[in-house]
Design a protein around this motif. Structure first.
Motif, PDB file in Angstrom:
ATOM      1  N   HIS A 166       0.851  -1.189   0.000  1.00 11.80           N
ATOM      2  CA  HIS A 166       0.000   0.000   0.000  1.00 11.80           C
ATOM      3  C   HIS A 166       0.883   1.233   0.000  1.00 11.80           C
ATOM      4  CE1 HIS A 166      -3.501   2.396   0.533  1.00 11.80           C
ATOM      5  NE2 HIS A 166      -3.289   2.711   1.793  1.00 11.80           N
ATOM      6  N   GLN A 167       0.553   2.213  -0.806  1.00 10.12           N
ATOM      7  CA  GLN A 167       1.450   3.332  -1.078  1.00 10.12           C
ATOM      8  C   GLN A 167       1.621   4.286   0.091  1.00 10.12           C
ATOM      9  OE1 GLN A 167      -1.211   4.653  -4.271  1.00 10.12           O
ATOM     10  NE2 GLN A 167      -1.318   6.655  -3.297  1.00 10.12           N
ATOM     11  N   PHE A 168       0.936   4.072   1.213  1.00  3.25           N
ATOM     12  CA  PHE A 168       1.007   5.030   2.310  1.00  3.25           C
ATOM     13  C   PHE A 168       1.851   4.571   3.491  1.00  3.25           C
ATOM     14  CE2 PHE A 168      -3.207   6.688   0.587  1.00  3.25           C
ATOM     15  CZ  PHE A 168      -2.573   7.685  -0.122  1.00  3.25           C
ATOM     16  N   TYR A 169       2.636   3.508   3.327  1.00  2.02           N
ATOM     17  CA  TYR A 169       3.578   3.124   4.366  1.00  2.02           C
ATOM     18  C   TYR A 169       4.812   4.023   4.324  1.00  2.02           C
ATOM     19  CZ  TYR A 169       0.966  -1.188   5.260  1.00  2.02           C
ATOM     20  OH  TYR A 169      -0.003  -2.098   5.606  1.00  2.02           O
ATOM     21  N   GLU A 170       5.479   4.167   5.480  1.00  4.25           N
ATOM     22  CA  GLU A 170       6.675   4.990   5.535  1.00  4.25           C
ATOM     23  C   GLU A 170       7.766   4.419   4.627  1.00  4.25           C
ATOM     24  OE1 GLU A 170       9.995   6.743   8.709  1.00  4.25           O
ATOM     25  OE2 GLU A 170       8.433   5.358   9.403  1.00  4.25           O
ATOM     26  N   GLU A 171       8.496   5.337   3.972  1.00  4.98           N
ATOM     27  CA  GLU A 171       9.614   4.942   3.114  1.00  4.98           C
ATOM     28  C   GLU A 171      10.807   5.855   3.401  1.00  4.98           C
ATOM     29  OE1 GLU A 171       8.370   3.512  -1.092  1.00  4.98           O
ATOM     30  OE2 GLU A 171       6.980   5.150  -0.585  1.00  4.98           O
ATOM     31  N   ARG A 172      12.015   5.266   3.401  1.00  5.60           N
ATOM     32  CA  ARG A 172      13.245   6.046   3.528  1.00  5.60           C
ATOM     33  C   ARG A 172      14.293   5.421   2.619  1.00  5.60           C
ATOM     34  NH1 ARG A 172      12.271   5.214   9.052  1.00  5.60           N
ATOM     35  NH2 ARG A 172      14.196   4.010   9.270  1.00  5.60           N
TER      36      ARG A 172
END
Length: 619
Positions: free
Chosen positions: A282-288
């Motif tokens: 799902h595109q709304f998880y945290e990303e770094r």
């Protein structure tokens, strides 16, 4: 069922250049197959949130495919095709818009647009909005379509579910708590009016993405729901009925998770549709992300309090493609929490450069939601905050090594259709894409007679991203092309939706795709070989004036059986109406037979006298 001999009207003719004697394109020898267009599609050069792939349809019915592009939270914009160059955008609707369906469902000769609207995170569920487009390019004032219940609208799809010549409609939505049976509403078409009929089966959480296909090749369209923890196959039955046959047609594959898109592809030219599945979280998880070579740190956060590792930066603090959606747009700097004023529009890309003296210190209390930036001394900066809305950006010249989030591996899958049941042949066909992907389209990009795959990666927000092109090796395997030219350069973006369009009607397939929090990219196909092709432009049926949506082209040539469908799309939310059906033929110089079948069973034979041309069938 009626058969009639076709009166073919050649619209355009393109003779393939005599460049090479080989029947297939050698990308390594001939250079890049695709080149990004310049001054063809006048989209704005700033990055924005997107929602879905382009919707391709000949809205003014002039023989050229137009495009509808959705900027999520801003507008749906229409680009008219003016002979291979697109017009400036025409705004159709503003606001939080999602899936778009385009088809003449009331059979009045004009194309209707049905546009789903979001629901404000469930707080403001709404109805879809309907428009009509005239042949002289006028768009009617939008009116609400009184759906069974107001919803957090997602997808809108059209198909002729009972094969009577008009199209039904399926809406999907993120169900509200008050909708325990789901919100996949099916509407039947009664003499041009859409009437609520039933609720279709529901997939698990986030399973509102939708694909229309014909699983058992019986001419009765089926619907696949996907996106969350499973796949649900609603197979069309007698009349307007659908039944959940997920386990029967998919077996254990019904438990496949996080399917982002499904592309129809007849990879072996046997006349039925196989399926290619892209998969991503799902595109709304945290990303770094961190790009060590270019010293860039990229991030995405939503609905959380956050503080990244302190960053050692060489020089000024440079933040590129900052995106902050409603309701939290504010950026606070230094211990005094100075509010930054931006010249750029709040809903799109913003850029910021700070000197150390402008951002000294870190606030003891962060009492307002937003993004906080502070300089701690000795080249060290701190970034944190709290936002409910999606917040993302790229920080330059980061010489320390901040912690990152390693992306999950969610391999793409190719499923072969064997008499209406699907088998995973990904490994067998040599496809190895372990990373997350978001969209794919199937088309014969080198006109060698075999459908290829263009695949959009989630990618790395901190870098440019080269997409994936898989070339079909005569139905036996796929080969990864390296010199295709499909590269998006904007930073801070992840992959979005893709679609096919031969915008210049030159007989090879072009590609339009977008990046989430990025830009639209239209790539022209620079094919340069002696392979043959045929394009069939499908109009209304000859007897009952049935619209082209869902019409099937079946063509036999040199031992291959080709199938193409009007309006076919891998978009999980939208339904276009591309009536230009393209088939590459390679070195084959003669078509044995060709037939168009409209959704009500009417058929028309096509006498293909000349290859490398576009043929008009119907009216």
């Amino acid at each position: 069922m009626s058969d009639s001999s076709a009166d073919t009207n050649e619209l355009t003719t393109k003779e393939s250049p005599k460049v090479t004697a080989t029947a297939s394109l050698n990308l390594e020898q001939s250079g890049q197959l695709f080149r990004e267009t310049v001054n063809i599609l006048p989209t704005k050069p700033d990055s924005r949130r997107k929602w879905d792939a382009a919707v391709v349809a000949d809205l003014d019915q002039d023989g050229l495919q137009d495009m509808l592009l959705t900027e999520h939270g801003k507008a749906v914009e229409l680009y008219w095709n003016n002979g291979g160059v697109f017009s400036e955008p025409v705004k159709v609707i503003s606001g939080d818009t999602h899936g778009v369906a385009a088809a003449d469902y009331d059979n009045d000769g004009l194309v209707e647009l049905m546009i789903s609207q979001g629901g404000g995170g469930g707080k403001k569920p709404r109805y879809p909005i309907e428009f009509e487009v005239s042949k002289d390019r006028k768009i009617s004032k939008g009116k609400e379509f009184p759906l069974y219940q107001r919803t957090r609208g997602r997808a809108a799809k059209m198909m002729d579910a009972d094969q009577d010549g008009d199209v039904e409609m399926v809406f999907s939505a993120f169900p509200l708590k008050s909708q325990p049976k789901g919100a996949n509403y099916f509407y039947q078409n009664e003499q041009g009016k859409l009437i609520y009929d039933s609720i279709l089966p529901q997939a698990k959480w986030l399973g509102y993405k939708m694909t229309v296909t014909d699983i058992n090749n019986d001419g009765d369209p089926d619907v696949i729901f996907h996106g969350g923890d499973n796949i649900v196959a609603a197979v069309g039955g007698e009349g307007l009925s659908f039944s959940d046959q997920s386990k029967q047609v998919l077996g254990e594959l019904a438990d496949t998770t996080k399917v982002r898109s499904i592309a129809e592809i007849d990879f072996d030219n046997d006349g039925d549709m196989d399926l290619f599945l892209t998969r991503s979280k799902h595109q709304f998880y945290e990303e770094r992300f961190y790009d060590e070579q270019n010293k860039r740190f990229a991030f995405f956060v939503r609905r959380q309090t956050f503080q990244f590792d302190d960053l050692t930066i060489d020089g000024d603090f440079i933040l590129e493609n900052l995106q902050m959606a409603y309701p939290h747009f504010d950026v606070f700097v230094g211990s005094n929490k100075t509010l930054v004023e931006f010249d750029a529009e709040r809903s799109g890309e913003r850029n910021l450069t700070l000197m150390s003296e402008q951002a000294k210190g870190w606030p003891q209390v962060q009492d307002k939601k937003g993004l906080y930036i502070g300089y701690l001394g000795n080249g060290v900066w701190r970034v944190g905050g709290e936002t409910t809305s999606p917040t993302a950006g790229v920080i330059h010249n980061v010489v320390s090594r901040p912690s990152v989030i390693e992306p999950d591996l969610l391999p793409a899958k190719l499923l072969e259709n064997r008499d209406g049941k699907f088998v995973d042949v990904t490994e067998q066909l040599g496809i190895n894409i372990p990373e997350q992907t978001v969209s794919a389209v199937a088309g014969d990009f080198d006109n060698d007679g075999w459908s290829d795959l263009f695949v959009v990666r989630v990618g790395n927000m901190a870098t440019e991203n080269q997409q994936i092109l898989l070339l079909n090796q005569q139905g036996k395997s796929f080969k990864l092309a390296s010199a295709h030219g499909l590269v998006s350069k904007e930073l801070g973006a992840t992959g979005g939706g893709a679609e096919l369009i031969d915008y210049d009607i030159d007989g090879d397939l072009d590609i339009i795709y977008n990046n989430e929090r990025g830009r639209w990219h239209l790539y022209t196909n620079q094919l340069n070989n002696d392979n043959h092709f045929i394009t069939v432009n499908v109009g209304h049926s000859p007897n009952k004036r049935v619209i082209a949506q869902g019409a099937k082209l079946q063509l036999k040539a040199c031992g291959n059986n080709y199938v193409r469908i009007v309006g076919a799309t891998s978009s999980p939310f939208s339904q276009g109406n591309n009536n230009q059906l393209h088939i590459g033929l390679g070195a084959c110089s003669k078509v044995d037979s060709a037939t168009i079948s409209w959704s009500n069973g009417e058929r028309q034979l096509i006498d293909v006298k000349k290859l490398n041309s576009t043929i008009l069938v119907g009216s």
